[in-house]
Design an enzyme around this catalytic site. Sequence first.
Site, PDB file in Angstrom:
ATOM      1  N   ARG A 261     -62.012 -64.747  73.733  1.00  0.00           N
ATOM      2  CA  ARG A 261     -63.446 -63.992  75.196  1.00  0.00           C
ATOM      3  C   ARG A 261     -63.847 -64.508  75.843  1.00  0.00           C
ATOM      4  NH1 ARG A 261     -67.141 -59.878  72.083  1.00  0.00           N
ATOM      5  NH2 ARG A 261     -65.606 -59.166  71.210  1.00  0.00           N
TER       6      ARG A 261
ATOM      7  N   HIS B 262     -60.369 -54.705  77.137  1.00  0.00           N
ATOM      8  CA  HIS B 262     -60.378 -55.053  75.035  1.00  0.00           C
ATOM      9  C   HIS B 262     -59.670 -54.565  74.966  1.00  0.00           C
ATOM     10  CE1 HIS B 262     -61.912 -56.230  72.005  1.00  0.00           C
ATOM     11  NE2 HIS B 262     -63.074 -55.625  72.092  1.00  0.00           N
TER      12      HIS B 262
ATOM     13  N   GLN C 148     -58.530 -53.304  70.593  1.00  0.00           N
ATOM     14  CA  GLN C 148     -60.258 -53.102  70.016  1.00  0.00           C
ATOM     15  C   GLN C 148     -59.179 -51.419  70.502  1.00  0.00           C
ATOM     16  OE1 GLN C 148     -63.708 -53.335  69.467  1.00  0.00           O
ATOM     17  NE2 GLN C 148     -62.970 -50.622  68.344  1.00  0.00           N
TER      18      GLN C 148
ATOM     19  N   ASP D 166     -69.775 -46.099  73.798  1.00  0.00           N
ATOM     20  CA  ASP D 166     -69.931 -47.450  73.467  1.00  0.00           C
ATOM     21  C   ASP D 166     -71.395 -47.653  74.371  1.00  0.00           C
ATOM     22  OD1 ASP D 166     -69.535 -49.925  73.965  1.00  0.00           O
ATOM     23  OD2 ASP D 166     -67.702 -50.841  75.547  1.00  0.00           O
TER      24      ASP D 166
ATOM     25  N   CYS E 184     -66.841 -48.348  69.608  1.00  0.00           N
ATOM     26  CA  CYS E 184     -66.507 -49.891  69.543  1.00  0.00           C
ATOM     27  C   CYS E 184     -66.977 -51.376  67.861  1.00  0.00           C
ATOM     28  CB  CYS E 184     -65.975 -50.812  70.399  1.00  0.00           C
ATOM     29  SG  CYS E 184     -67.365 -51.242  71.390  1.00  0.00           S
TER      30      CYS E 184
ATOM     31  N   ARG F 201     -59.929 -53.131  63.143  1.00  0.00           N
ATOM     32  CA  ARG F 201     -59.604 -54.558  64.030  1.00  0.00           C
ATOM     33  C   ARG F 201     -58.548 -55.605  63.164  1.00  0.00           C
ATOM     34  NH1 ARG F 201     -62.952 -55.454  68.128  1.00  0.00           N
ATOM     35  NH2 ARG F 201     -61.648 -57.116  68.155  1.00  0.00           N
TER      36      ARG F 201
HETATM   37  N1   CP Z   1     -66.106 -54.163  68.980  1.00  0.00           N
HETATM   38  C1   CP Z   1     -66.326 -55.657  68.811  1.00  0.00           C
HETATM   39  O1   CP Z   1     -65.304 -56.532  69.659  1.00  0.00           O
HETATM   40  O2   CP Z   1     -67.606 -56.283  68.770  1.00  0.00           O
HETATM   41  P1   CP Z   1     -67.790 -57.739  68.161  1.00  0.00           P
HETATM   42  O3   CP Z   1     -68.558 -58.092  70.248  1.00  0.00           O
HETATM   43  O4   CP Z   1     -68.749 -57.785  67.585  1.00  0.00           O
HETATM   44  O5   CP Z   1     -66.733 -58.935  68.871  1.00  0.00           O
HETATM   45  N1  NVA Z   2     -68.497 -52.919  76.565  1.00  0.00           N
HETATM   46  C1  NVA Z   2     -68.930 -53.573  75.588  1.00  0.00           C
HETATM   47  C2  NVA Z   2     -67.691 -53.675  74.507  1.00  0.00           C
HETATM   48  C3  NVA Z   2     -68.610 -54.798  73.391  1.00  0.00           C
HETATM   49  C4  NVA Z   2     -67.223 -55.058  72.205  1.00  0.00           C
HETATM   50  C5  NVA Z   2     -69.570 -55.111  76.101  1.00  0.00           C
HETATM   51  O1  NVA Z   2     -68.015 -55.743  76.577  1.00  0.00           O
HETATM   52  O2  NVA Z   2     -70.425 -56.018  75.530  1.00  0.00           O
END
Ligand code: CP
Ligand code: NVA
Length: 306
Positions: free
Chosen positions: A107, A134, A137, A225, A264, A292
């Site tokens: 990440r 992502h 997701q 989101d 998400c 997930r």
């Molecule tokens: N939806 C998602 O990726 O959640 P986290 O940021 O908690 O991993």
């Molecule tokens: N769009 C959000 C998703 C988190 C899972 C971010 O990037 O923070």
Amino acid sequence: MNHFLDLWPIPAGELRSILDNAKSRKAARAGLPKGAADKDAPLGGHTLAMIFEKNSTRTRVSFDMAIRQLGGTSLIISASDSQISRGESIEDTARVLSRYVDAVMMRANRHADVEAFAAAASVPVINGLTEKSHPCQIMADLQTLEEAGLNLKGARIAWVGDGNNVAASFIHAAPKFGFSLAVGTPAGYEPNAADVQRARAEQGRIELFRDAAKAVAGADVVVADTFVSMGDKDADKRLQDLAPFKVSGELMRRANGGAMFLHCLPAHRGEEVDADVIDGPQSLIFDEAENRLHAQKAILEWCLKG
Ligand code: CP
Ligand code: NVA
């Protein structure tokens, strides 16, 4: 090498088989304690390393449980206390970790770093969210919609709010799975134009709107989101600009009757979605979060076993 960096390079048939495997693994282990391995434990002896440059709850725990349920083990690396934060190159880190572990989930703040990591690694690399996309997701989201009875082919999904990383992965998925995507954003928050162009070139039906009500008209699914993603600096301006794109009960009533709602998570009730929607009967958010785990097990198996 089966990297899972984005949906684009993965043939539709392979994505379909990943989703099918996610569903059958989920069904096959019904009733087992969550910490028990699947009967066939296909990734016994394998270790997944996870590198986090940003916070996470779902991605971290679901990948950790996913590799364990497949018979393998995990280790979690916080970028801030590894040598990455002291300037060791992404490429050297990738080459070194490839000598220790069987796969890496990352990440990252910069999508280009995940690509550079994968290019230097000799083990599969999975994108666990970047500023650009992502993909894990979206696999969980599509599994959730199918389980709830939606036929993705010909379905209409509406994305409302910021045209962000998660929206991008929905755009990538549209031509692969045959749903049409209506994206409603204010001016200046449109999704990446190159993504839209590529999806359309691959026969994806992507429509862009500047009006939330128009975007959700005729939708089978409404997706929201956060208005402020990790790494966004301009929170106050975003909250102001995106406020008209909040998913309220009234907006949901403009979608098809019984339309499903996805998010998400993490969510901000009262900002991008009202509590009566996200906590109401049309919301699938906790099945979505659970999936997930199941979707990523299938992704891990695809990466490591083809
Ligand atoms: N939806 C998602 O990726 O959640 P986290 O940021 O908690 O991993
Ligand atoms: N769009 C959000 C998703 C988190 C899972 C971010 O990037 O923070």
